[in-house]
Write a protein that holds these residues in place. Structure first.
Motif, PDB file in Angstrom:
ATOM      1  N   MET A   1      50.652  47.491  52.480  1.00 36.35           N
ATOM      2  CA  MET A   1      50.458  46.116  52.066  1.00 36.35           C
ATOM      3  C   MET A   1      51.208  45.884  50.756  1.00 36.35           C
ATOM      4  SD  MET A   1      48.089  43.567  52.878  1.00 36.35           S
ATOM      5  CE  MET A   1      48.123  41.935  52.273  1.00 36.35           C
ATOM      6  N   ALA A   2      52.062  44.928  50.719  1.00 29.69           N
ATOM      7  CA  ALA A   2      52.853  44.605  49.538  1.00 29.69           C
ATOM      8  C   ALA A   2      52.011  43.845  48.516  1.00 29.69           C
ATOM      9  CB  ALA A   2      54.063  43.773  49.938  1.00 29.69           C
ATOM     10  N   MET A   3      52.485  43.856  47.269  1.00 31.91           N
ATOM     11  CA  MET A   3      51.812  43.118  46.206  1.00 31.91           C
ATOM     12  C   MET A   3      52.706  41.938  45.815  1.00 31.91           C
ATOM     13  SD  MET A   3      50.505  44.415  42.465  1.00 31.91           S
ATOM     14  CE  MET A   3      49.380  45.595  43.156  1.00 31.91           C
ATOM     15  N   ALA A   4      52.145  40.762  45.720  1.00 35.94           N
ATOM     16  CA  ALA A   4      52.893  39.563  45.359  1.00 35.94           C
ATOM     17  C   ALA A   4      53.270  39.592  43.879  1.00 35.94           C
ATOM     18  CB  ALA A   4      52.069  38.316  45.649  1.00 35.94           C
ATOM     19  N   ALA A   5      54.413  39.008  43.563  1.00 39.49           N
ATOM     20  CA  ALA A   5      54.877  38.937  42.172  1.00 39.49           C
ATOM     21  C   ALA A   5      53.835  38.253  41.287  1.00 39.49           C
ATOM     22  CB  ALA A   5      56.217  38.203  42.109  1.00 39.49           C
ATOM     23  N   ALA A   6      53.196  37.221  41.789  1.00 40.44           N
ATOM     24  CA  ALA A   6      52.186  36.504  41.010  1.00 40.44           C
ATOM     25  C   ALA A   6      51.011  37.417  40.656  1.00 40.44           C
ATOM     26  CB  ALA A   6      51.692  35.284  41.777  1.00 40.44           C
ATOM     27  N   GLU A   7      50.653  38.326  41.534  1.00 42.96           N
ATOM     28  CA  GLU A   7      49.556  39.266  41.268  1.00 42.96           C
ATOM     29  C   GLU A   7      49.973  40.285  40.210  1.00 42.96           C
ATOM     30  OE1 GLU A   7      45.845  41.307  41.530  1.00 42.96           O
ATOM     31  OE2 GLU A   7      46.516  39.248  41.805  1.00 42.96           O
ATOM     32  N   ILE A   8      51.206  40.743  40.258  1.00 43.46           N
ATOM     33  CA  ILE A   8      51.704  41.663  39.230  1.00 43.46           C
ATOM     34  C   ILE A   8      51.631  40.974  37.869  1.00 43.46           C
ATOM     35  CG2 ILE A   8      53.719  42.937  38.399  1.00 43.46           C
ATOM     36  CD1 ILE A   8      54.604  43.086  41.391  1.00 43.46           C
ATOM     37  N   GLU A   9      52.133  39.752  37.803  1.00 39.13           N
ATOM     38  CA  GLU A   9      52.118  39.001  36.548  1.00 39.13           C
ATOM     39  C   GLU A   9      50.689  38.768  36.066  1.00 39.13           C
ATOM     40  OE1 GLU A   9      53.788  34.859  34.572  1.00 39.13           O
ATOM     41  OE2 GLU A   9      54.389  35.390  36.604  1.00 39.13           O
ATOM     42  N   ARG A  10      49.793  38.411  36.965  1.00 39.88           N
ATOM     43  CA  ARG A  10      48.393  38.156  36.601  1.00 39.88           C
ATOM     44  C   ARG A  10      47.763  39.395  35.979  1.00 39.88           C
ATOM     45  NH1 ARG A  10      43.564  39.254  37.745  1.00 39.88           N
ATOM     46  NH2 ARG A  10      44.001  40.560  39.540  1.00 39.88           N
ATOM     47  N   ARG A  11      47.994  40.544  36.580  1.00 41.68           N
ATOM     48  CA  ARG A  11      47.398  41.783  36.073  1.00 41.68           C
ATOM     49  C   ARG A  11      47.972  42.176  34.717  1.00 41.68           C
ATOM     50  NH1 ARG A  11      46.454  46.093  40.921  1.00 41.68           N
ATOM     51  NH2 ARG A  11      45.439  44.691  42.393  1.00 41.68           N
ATOM     52  N   ILE A  12      49.273  42.012  34.561  1.00 42.30           N
ATOM     53  CA  ILE A  12      49.884  42.359  33.277  1.00 42.30           C
ATOM     54  C   ILE A  12      49.347  41.441  32.188  1.00 42.30           C
ATOM     55  CG2 ILE A  12      52.048  42.399  31.971  1.00 42.30           C
ATOM     56  CD1 ILE A  12      53.431  43.288  34.610  1.00 42.30           C
ATOM     57  N   LYS A  13      49.251  40.144  32.471  1.00 46.55           N
ATOM     58  CA  LYS A  13      48.756  39.197  31.472  1.00 46.55           C
ATOM     59  C   LYS A  13      47.267  39.389  31.204  1.00 46.55           C
ATOM     60  CE  LYS A  13      52.211  35.613  31.686  1.00 46.55           C
ATOM     61  NZ  LYS A  13      52.463  34.187  31.823  1.00 46.55           N
ATOM     62  N   ALA A  14      46.520  39.884  32.167  1.00 43.25           N
ATOM     63  CA  ALA A  14      45.102  40.167  31.929  1.00 43.25           C
ATOM     64  C   ALA A  14      44.957  41.315  30.930  1.00 43.25           C
ATOM     65  CB  ALA A  14      44.399  40.508  33.240  1.00 43.25           C
ATOM     66  N   ALA A  15      45.841  42.302  31.010  1.00 43.41           N
ATOM     67  CA  ALA A  15      45.787  43.446  30.102  1.00 43.41           C
ATOM     68  C   ALA A  15      46.474  43.168  28.774  1.00 43.41           C
ATOM     69  CB  ALA A  15      46.427  44.664  30.773  1.00 43.41           C
ATOM     70  N   LEU A  16      47.517  42.343  28.809  1.00 39.17           N
ATOM     71  CA  LEU A  16      48.313  42.019  27.625  1.00 39.17           C
ATOM     72  C   LEU A  16      48.417  40.493  27.530  1.00 39.17           C
ATOM     73  CD1 LEU A  16      51.130  44.605  28.406  1.00 39.17           C
ATOM     74  CD2 LEU A  16      49.327  44.881  26.686  1.00 39.17           C
ATOM     75  N   PRO A  17      47.376  39.829  27.039  1.00 35.80           N
ATOM     76  CA  PRO A  17      47.314  38.363  27.088  1.00 35.80           C
ATOM     77  C   PRO A  17      48.488  37.627  26.447  1.00 35.80           C
ATOM     78  CG  PRO A  17      45.182  39.265  26.487  1.00 35.80           C
ATOM     79  CD  PRO A  17      46.165  40.408  26.462  1.00 35.80           C
ATOM     80  N   ASP A  18      49.123  38.234  25.454  1.00 33.87           N
ATOM     81  CA  ASP A  18      50.241  37.562  24.783  1.00 33.87           C
ATOM     82  C   ASP A  18      51.577  37.796  25.491  1.00 33.87           C
ATOM     83  OD1 ASP A  18      50.479  40.333  24.040  1.00 33.87           O
ATOM     84  OD2 ASP A  18      51.811  39.707  22.408  1.00 33.87           O
ATOM     85  N   ALA A  19      51.574  38.566  26.548  1.00 41.20           N
ATOM     86  CA  ALA A  19      52.822  38.992  27.193  1.00 41.20           C
ATOM     87  C   ALA A  19      53.609  37.830  27.796  1.00 41.20           C
ATOM     88  CB  ALA A  19      52.537  40.017  28.277  1.00 41.20           C
ATOM     89  N   GLN A  20      54.915  37.923  27.608  1.00 39.63           N
ATOM     90  CA  GLN A  20      55.854  37.080  28.339  1.00 39.63           C
ATOM     91  C   GLN A  20      56.338  37.967  29.483  1.00 39.63           C
ATOM     92  OE1 GLN A  20      58.938  35.822  25.654  1.00 39.63           O
ATOM     93  NE2 GLN A  20      57.461  35.240  24.106  1.00 39.63           N
ATOM     94  N   VAL A  21      56.164  37.515  30.708  1.00 34.97           N
ATOM     95  CA  VAL A  21      56.451  38.348  31.872  1.00 34.97           C
ATOM     96  C   VAL A  21      57.438  37.634  32.792  1.00 34.97           C
ATOM     97  CG1 VAL A  21      55.437  39.550  33.854  1.00 34.97           C
ATOM     98  CG2 VAL A  21      54.099  39.282  31.751  1.00 34.97           C
ATOM     99  N   ASP A  22      58.477  38.357  33.188  1.00 36.33           N
ATOM    100  CA  ASP A  22      59.446  37.847  34.157  1.00 36.33           C
ATOM    101  C   ASP A  22      59.540  38.878  35.275  1.00 36.33           C
ATOM    102  OD1 ASP A  22      61.571  36.267  35.273  1.00 36.33           O
ATOM    103  OD2 ASP A  22      62.965  37.769  34.509  1.00 36.33           O
ATOM    104  N   ILE A  23      59.196  38.476  36.496  1.00 33.52           N
ATOM    105  CA  ILE A  23      59.199  39.373  37.650  1.00 33.52           C
ATOM    106  C   ILE A  23      60.306  38.948  38.612  1.00 33.52           C
ATOM    107  CG2 ILE A  23      57.850  40.277  39.597  1.00 33.52           C
ATOM    108  CD1 ILE A  23      56.413  40.935  37.070  1.00 33.52           C
ATOM    109  N   ARG A  24      61.077  39.907  39.088  1.00 30.82           N
ATOM    110  CA  ARG A  24      62.124  39.649  40.089  1.00 30.82           C
ATOM    111  C   ARG A  24      61.923  40.571  41.292  1.00 30.82           C
ATOM    112  NH1 ARG A  24      63.629  40.436  35.456  1.00 30.82           N
ATOM    113  NH2 ARG A  24      64.763  42.367  35.723  1.00 30.82           N
ATOM    114  N   ASP A  25      61.961  40.003  42.483  1.00 30.90           N
ATOM    115  CA  ASP A  25      61.876  40.776  43.722  1.00 30.90           C
ATOM    116  C   ASP A  25      63.284  41.280  44.028  1.00 30.90           C
ATOM    117  OD1 ASP A  25      61.608  41.780  46.308  1.00 30.90           O
ATOM    118  OD2 ASP A  25      60.294  40.156  46.957  1.00 30.90           O
ATOM    119  N   LEU A  26      63.499  42.576  43.906  1.00 26.52           N
ATOM    120  CA  LEU A  26      64.841  43.148  44.011  1.00 26.52           C
ATOM    121  C   LEU A  26      65.377  43.219  45.432  1.00 26.52           C
ATOM    122  CD1 LEU A  26      64.487  46.065  41.453  1.00 26.52           C
ATOM    123  CD2 LEU A  26      65.567  43.821  41.110  1.00 26.52           C
ATOM    124  N   ALA A  27      64.484  43.416  46.403  1.00 25.50           N
ATOM    125  CA  ALA A  27      64.936  43.626  47.777  1.00 25.50           C
ATOM    126  C   ALA A  27      64.466  42.543  48.735  1.00 25.50           C
ATOM    127  CB  ALA A  27      64.468  45.000  48.278  1.00 25.50           C
ATOM    128  N   GLY A  28      63.687  41.585  48.245  1.00 23.04           N
ATOM    129  CA  GLY A  28      63.176  40.531  49.115  1.00 23.04           C
ATOM    130  C   GLY A  28      62.086  41.005  50.052  1.00 23.04           C
TER     131      GLY A  28
END
Length: 77
Positions: A1-28
């Motif tokens: 099961m793949a993880m959506a980019a939005a979920e990756i960003e949500r988790r990173i921001k939950a742990a690091l609230p001040d984070a600026q996060v840019d996610i790119r799907d490399l292979a589609g």
């Protein structure tokens, strides 16, 4: 099961609230991402320590729901 980019960003921001996060799907395929994360929490930490903070935010899903994540991390300029 793949993880959506939005979920990756949500988790990173939950742990690091001040984070600026840019996610790119490399292979589609929803399994191979690159992320740029900028957070004050990284200041004074080694690159390995910075990456560990991000991996910890993903709650052990690396290698499972999230197959690959290329990271670029830094503290704000």
């Amino acid at each position: 099961m793949a993880m959506a980019a939005a979920e990756i960003e949500r988790r990173i921001k939950a742990a690091l609230p001040d984070a600026q996060v840019d996610i790119r799907d490399l292979a589609g395929d929803g399994d191979h991402y690159a992320a740029t994360v900028v957070s004050e929490a990284f200041r004074g930490k080694t690159r390995v320590q910075q990456h560990q903070l991000v991996y910890n935010a993903l709650s052990g899903d690396m290698g499972g729901a999230l197959h690959a994540l290329a990271l670029t991390t830094s503290a704000p300029a």
